[in-house]
Design a protein around this motif. Structure first.
Motif, PDB file in Angstrom:
ATOM      1  N   LYS A 172       0.821  -1.210   0.000  1.00 56.76           N
ATOM      2  CA  LYS A 172       0.000   0.000   0.000  1.00 56.76           C
ATOM      3  C   LYS A 172       0.854   1.259   0.000  1.00 56.76           C
ATOM      4  CE  LYS A 172      -4.202   1.861   2.071  1.00 56.76           C
ATOM      5  NZ  LYS A 172      -5.255   1.672   3.094  1.00 56.76           N
ATOM      6  N   ALA A 173       1.999   1.221   0.674  1.00 54.85           N
ATOM      7  CA  ALA A 173       2.858   2.401   0.780  1.00 54.85           C
ATOM      8  C   ALA A 173       3.526   2.762  -0.543  1.00 54.85           C
ATOM      9  CB  ALA A 173       3.919   2.177   1.852  1.00 54.85           C
ATOM     10  N   LEU A 174       3.593   1.825  -1.480  1.00 54.02           N
ATOM     11  CA  LEU A 174       4.208   2.108  -2.786  1.00 54.02           C
ATOM     12  C   LEU A 174       3.483   3.239  -3.518  1.00 54.02           C
ATOM     13  CD1 LEU A 174       5.002  -1.517  -4.020  1.00 54.02           C
ATOM     14  CD2 LEU A 174       6.653   0.242  -3.375  1.00 54.02           C
ATOM     15  N   LYS A 175       2.218   3.474  -3.142  1.00 54.34           N
ATOM     16  CA  LYS A 175       1.453   4.560  -3.753  1.00 54.34           C
ATOM     17  C   LYS A 175       1.906   5.932  -3.243  1.00 54.34           C
ATOM     18  CE  LYS A 175      -2.772   1.744  -4.024  1.00 54.34           C
ATOM     19  NZ  LYS A 175      -4.199   1.652  -3.586  1.00 54.34           N
ATOM     20  N   TYR A 176       2.690   5.932  -2.159  1.00 57.19           N
ATOM     21  CA  TYR A 176       3.030   7.197  -1.508  1.00 57.19           C
ATOM     22  C   TYR A 176       4.537   7.460  -1.530  1.00 57.19           C
ATOM     23  CZ  TYR A 176      -1.673   6.438   0.331  1.00 57.19           C
ATOM     24  OH  TYR A 176      -3.022   6.195   0.459  1.00 57.19           O
ATOM     25  N   LEU A 177       5.230   6.981  -2.561  1.00 58.62           N
ATOM     26  CA  LEU A 177       6.675   7.172  -2.641  1.00 58.62           C
ATOM     27  C   LEU A 177       7.011   8.660  -2.731  1.00 58.62           C
ATOM     28  CD1 LEU A 177       7.850   4.389  -5.131  1.00 58.62           C
ATOM     29  CD2 LEU A 177       8.211   4.476  -2.673  1.00 58.62           C
ATOM     30  N   SER A 178       7.915   9.121  -1.885  1.00 61.68           N
ATOM     31  CA  SER A 178       8.364  10.501  -1.927  1.00 61.68           C
ATOM     32  C   SER A 178       9.758  10.593  -1.312  1.00 61.68           C
ATOM     33  CB  SER A 178       7.391  11.421  -1.172  1.00 61.68           C
ATOM     34  OG  SER A 178       7.352  11.082   0.195  1.00 61.68           O
ATOM     35  N   TYR A 179      10.491  11.610  -1.715  1.00 66.99           N
ATOM     36  CA  TYR A 179      11.838  11.815  -1.209  1.00 66.99           C
ATOM     37  C   TYR A 179      11.848  12.977  -0.222  1.00 66.99           C
ATOM     38  CZ  TYR A 179      13.567   8.668  -4.820  1.00 66.99           C
ATOM     39  OH  TYR A 179      13.813   7.560  -5.596  1.00 66.99           O
ATOM     40  N   GLN A 180      12.791  12.921   0.726  1.00 70.21           N
ATOM     41  CA  GLN A 180      12.933  13.994   1.699  1.00 70.21           C
ATOM     42  C   GLN A 180      14.330  14.584   1.608  1.00 70.21           C
ATOM     43  OE1 GLN A 180      12.058  12.443   5.569  1.00 70.21           O
ATOM     44  NE2 GLN A 180       9.868  12.208   5.174  1.00 70.21           N
ATOM     45  N   ASN A 181      14.406  15.903   1.692  1.00 64.72           N
ATOM     46  CA  ASN A 181      15.701  16.572   1.730  1.00 64.72           C
ATOM     47  C   ASN A 181      16.249  16.496   3.152  1.00 64.72           C
ATOM     48  OD1 ASN A 181      15.826  17.555  -1.014  1.00 64.72           O
ATOM     49  ND2 ASN A 181      14.158  18.938  -0.449  1.00 64.72           N
ATOM     50  N   LEU A 182      17.396  15.859   3.299  1.00 61.41           N
ATOM     51  CA  LEU A 182      17.989  15.706   4.620  1.00 61.41           C
ATOM     52  C   LEU A 182      19.431  16.190   4.625  1.00 61.41           C
ATOM     53  CD1 LEU A 182      16.795  12.122   5.676  1.00 61.41           C
ATOM     54  CD2 LEU A 182      15.801  14.321   6.322  1.00 61.41           C
ATOM     55  N   SER A 183      19.803  16.825   5.721  1.00 64.60           N
ATOM     56  CA  SER A 183      21.183  17.218   5.946  1.00 64.60           C
ATOM     57  C   SER A 183      21.639  16.552   7.234  1.00 64.60           C
ATOM     58  CB  SER A 183      21.290  18.741   6.066  1.00 64.60           C
ATOM     59  OG  SER A 183      22.619  19.119   6.345  1.00 64.60           O
ATOM     60  N   TYR A 187      29.535  11.236  12.975  1.00 64.04           N
ATOM     61  CA  TYR A 187      30.921  11.074  13.387  1.00 64.04           C
ATOM     62  C   TYR A 187      31.233   9.576  13.439  1.00 64.04           C
ATOM     63  CZ  TYR A 187      30.617  15.964  14.744  1.00 64.04           C
ATOM     64  OH  TYR A 187      30.445  17.323  14.724  1.00 64.04           O
ATOM     65  N   ASP A 188      32.343   9.184  12.835  1.00 64.62           N
ATOM     66  CA  ASP A 188      32.699   7.773  12.873  1.00 64.62           C
ATOM     67  C   ASP A 188      33.391   7.448  14.196  1.00 64.62           C
ATOM     68  OD1 ASP A 188      35.349   8.580  12.729  1.00 64.62           O
ATOM     69  OD2 ASP A 188      35.648   7.927  10.660  1.00 64.62           O
ATOM     70  N   LYS A 189      33.881   6.203  14.342  1.00 67.62           N
ATOM     71  CA  LYS A 189      34.445   5.774  15.623  1.00 67.62           C
ATOM     72  C   LYS A 189      35.710   6.541  16.003  1.00 67.62           C
ATOM     73  CE  LYS A 189      36.984   1.883  13.570  1.00 67.62           C
ATOM     74  NZ  LYS A 189      37.146   0.414  13.578  1.00 67.62           N
ATOM     75  N   ASN A 190      36.346   7.196  15.017  1.00 63.59           N
ATOM     76  CA  ASN A 190      37.527   8.013  15.292  1.00 63.59           C
ATOM     77  C   ASN A 190      37.189   9.500  15.396  1.00 63.59           C
ATOM     78  OD1 ASN A 190      39.360   5.758  15.163  1.00 63.59           O
ATOM     79  ND2 ASN A 190      39.127   5.800  12.935  1.00 63.59           N
ATOM     80  N   TYR A 191      35.883   9.786  15.499  1.00 57.80           N
ATOM     81  CA  TYR A 191      35.362  11.150  15.619  1.00 57.80           C
ATOM     82  C   TYR A 191      35.640  12.003  14.379  1.00 57.80           C
ATOM     83  CZ  TYR A 191      34.403   9.922  20.429  1.00 57.80           C
ATOM     84  OH  TYR A 191      33.919   9.298  21.556  1.00 57.80           O
ATOM     85  N   LYS A 192      35.805  11.345  13.240  1.00 54.89           N
ATOM     86  CA  LYS A 192      35.920  12.067  11.988  1.00 54.89           C
ATOM     87  C   LYS A 192      34.510  12.465  11.532  1.00 54.89           C
ATOM     88  CE  LYS A 192      37.383  11.606   7.165  1.00 54.89           C
ATOM     89  NZ  LYS A 192      37.930  10.685   6.133  1.00 54.89           N
ATOM     90  N   GLN A 193      34.372  13.728  11.168  1.00 53.70           N
ATOM     91  CA  GLN A 193      33.051  14.232  10.781  1.00 53.70           C
ATOM     92  C   GLN A 193      32.713  13.850   9.344  1.00 53.70           C
ATOM     93  OE1 GLN A 193      31.862  18.576   9.914  1.00 53.70           O
ATOM     94  NE2 GLN A 193      31.401  18.365  12.110  1.00 53.70           N
ATOM     95  N   ILE A 194      31.480  13.373   9.155  1.00 54.21           N
ATOM     96  CA  ILE A 194      30.979  13.020   7.830  1.00 54.21           C
ATOM     97  C   ILE A 194      29.685  13.786   7.593  1.00 54.21           C
ATOM     98  CG2 ILE A 194      30.175  11.137   6.336  1.00 54.21           C
ATOM     99  CD1 ILE A 194      31.698   9.229   8.271  1.00 54.21           C
ATOM    100  N   LYS A 195      29.626  14.549   6.506  1.00 50.67           N
ATOM    101  CA  LYS A 195      28.427  15.317   6.198  1.00 50.67           C
ATOM    102  C   LYS A 195      27.739  14.742   4.963  1.00 50.67           C
ATOM    103  CE  LYS A 195      29.444  19.782   8.331  1.00 50.67           C
ATOM    104  NZ  LYS A 195      29.490  21.244   8.120  1.00 50.67           N
ATOM    105  N   LEU A 196      26.433  14.594   5.055  1.00 46.58           N
ATOM    106  CA  LEU A 196      25.629  14.103   3.943  1.00 46.58           C
ATOM    107  C   LEU A 196      24.479  15.067   3.710  1.00 46.58           C
ATOM    108  CD1 LEU A 196      25.297  10.361   5.051  1.00 46.58           C
ATOM    109  CD2 LEU A 196      26.859  11.235   3.320  1.00 46.58           C
ATOM    110  N   GLU A 197      24.270  15.428   2.466  1.00 48.94           N
ATOM    111  CA  GLU A 197      23.136  16.294   2.135  1.00 48.94           C
ATOM    112  C   GLU A 197      22.601  15.871   0.778  1.00 48.94           C
ATOM    113  OE1 GLU A 197      21.994  21.038   2.090  1.00 48.94           O
ATOM    114  OE2 GLU A 197      23.906  20.352   2.881  1.00 48.94           O
ATOM    115  N   ASP A 198      21.345  15.387   0.778  1.00 50.48           N
ATOM    116  CA  ASP A 198      20.801  14.850  -0.470  1.00 50.48           C
ATOM    117  C   ASP A 198      19.310  14.586  -0.282  1.00 50.48           C
ATOM    118  OD1 ASP A 198      20.651  13.808  -3.048  1.00 50.48           O
ATOM    119  OD2 ASP A 198      22.505  12.649  -2.803  1.00 50.48           O
ATOM    120  N   GLU A 199      18.691  14.056  -1.337  1.00 48.50           N
ATOM    121  CA  GLU A 199      17.312  13.581  -1.244  1.00 48.50           C
ATOM    122  C   GLU A 199      17.341  12.096  -0.911  1.00 48.50           C
ATOM    123  OE1 GLU A 199      15.457  14.479  -4.974  1.00 48.50           O
ATOM    124  OE2 GLU A 199      14.588  16.316  -4.191  1.00 48.50           O
ATOM    125  N   PHE A 200      16.542  11.697   0.084  1.00 45.86           N
ATOM    126  CA  PHE A 200      16.542  10.313   0.519  1.00 45.86           C
ATOM    127  C   PHE A 200      15.122   9.746   0.473  1.00 45.86           C
ATOM    128  CE2 PHE A 200      20.242  12.197   2.468  1.00 45.86           C
ATOM    129  CZ  PHE A 200      21.214  11.219   2.351  1.00 45.86           C
TER     130      PHE A 200
END
Length: 225
Positions: A172-183, A187-200
């Motif tokens: 039923k949810a296949l009728k409601y497919l939509s993407y969200q803009n997320l930012s 931080y990984d296990k070494n506290y390195k920062q990782i930034k992601l910004e895209d439509e998901f």
């Protein structure tokens, strides 16, 4: 003996175990049961939360355990009560009696029987914190939240569907497919920062490895790493 509260959800699907008050009572001797063990079966909305808060307040300075006989929803509710009120002295256990029972898949219940409750061992695990709340299993955003919404619509109409409701929810949810803009900033296990910004379409932050009644989006997830 530590103080024990068993919360048995009246709304649980009982697809794994069906343990009742008498099953629990008979494993304790009379004195231990009367002095240290409480059992409640939920009878109204927020009953589990109210009971957990009252139990924690009454035995504030005691070591205690709350065992949830229910599903992932009930477990997460009580996890938050403990986190907010007495994380130091209160441990949380689960008898999987819900519809999905996804968090329980992080453990082996193969040899579980009610007598196992007499030999409990505590172990620290991780949690996911979002604003002022915590999650014990998976935080999801996007398509799969629509799946869950539709699954519960099916369950409201026909509770006997159990786990099948999730598969109907996907269709039923296949009728409601939509993407969200997320930012996102991670931080990984070494506290390195990782930034992601895209439509998901779908995002899942996983403490445990399973959600949606057995879907496994994070095969390498560990709840204590």
């Amino acid at each position: 003996m530590r103080k024990m509260l068993f919360i048995l959800s009246s709304m649980a699907g009982k697809t794994e175990f069906d343990i009742n008050e008498k099953d629990i009572e008979k494993i304790y001797n009379k004195k231990d049961f009367e002095e240290n063990v409480q059992i409640i079966r939920t009878s109204y909305e927020n009953h589990a939360t109210d009971a957990a808060k009252a139990f924690i307040e009454k035995y504030k300075n005691y070591k205690k355990t709350i065992i949830v006989g229910g599903g992932d929803g009930s477990l997460n509710e009580i996890c938050n009560v403990i986190y907010e009120n007495d994380l130091e002295n209160t441990s949380l256990g689960l008898i999987p009696m819900g519809t999905g029972n996804d968090f329980s898949k992080n453990f082996s219940y193969k040899n579980f029987k009610v007598e196992s409750l007499l030999n409990l061992k505590e172990k620290k695990i991780d949690l996911i914190k979002v604003n002022d709340k915590v999650g014990i299993n998976v935080l999801s955003l996007g398509f799969d939240t629509v799946v869950l919404e539709k699954a519960y619509e099916y369950l409201d109409k026909n509770p006997s569907l159990g786990k099948k409701a999730y598969f109907f929810g996907v269709i039923k949810a296949l009728k409601y497919l939509s993407y969200q803009n997320l930012s996102l900033t991670l931080y990984d296990k070494n506290y390195k920062q990782i930034k992601l910004e895209d439509e998901f379409l779908l995002s899942a932050i996983c403490n445990g490895g399973y959600y949606g009644s057995g879907f496994n989006p994070a095969p390498s997830a560990k709840i204590d790493d």
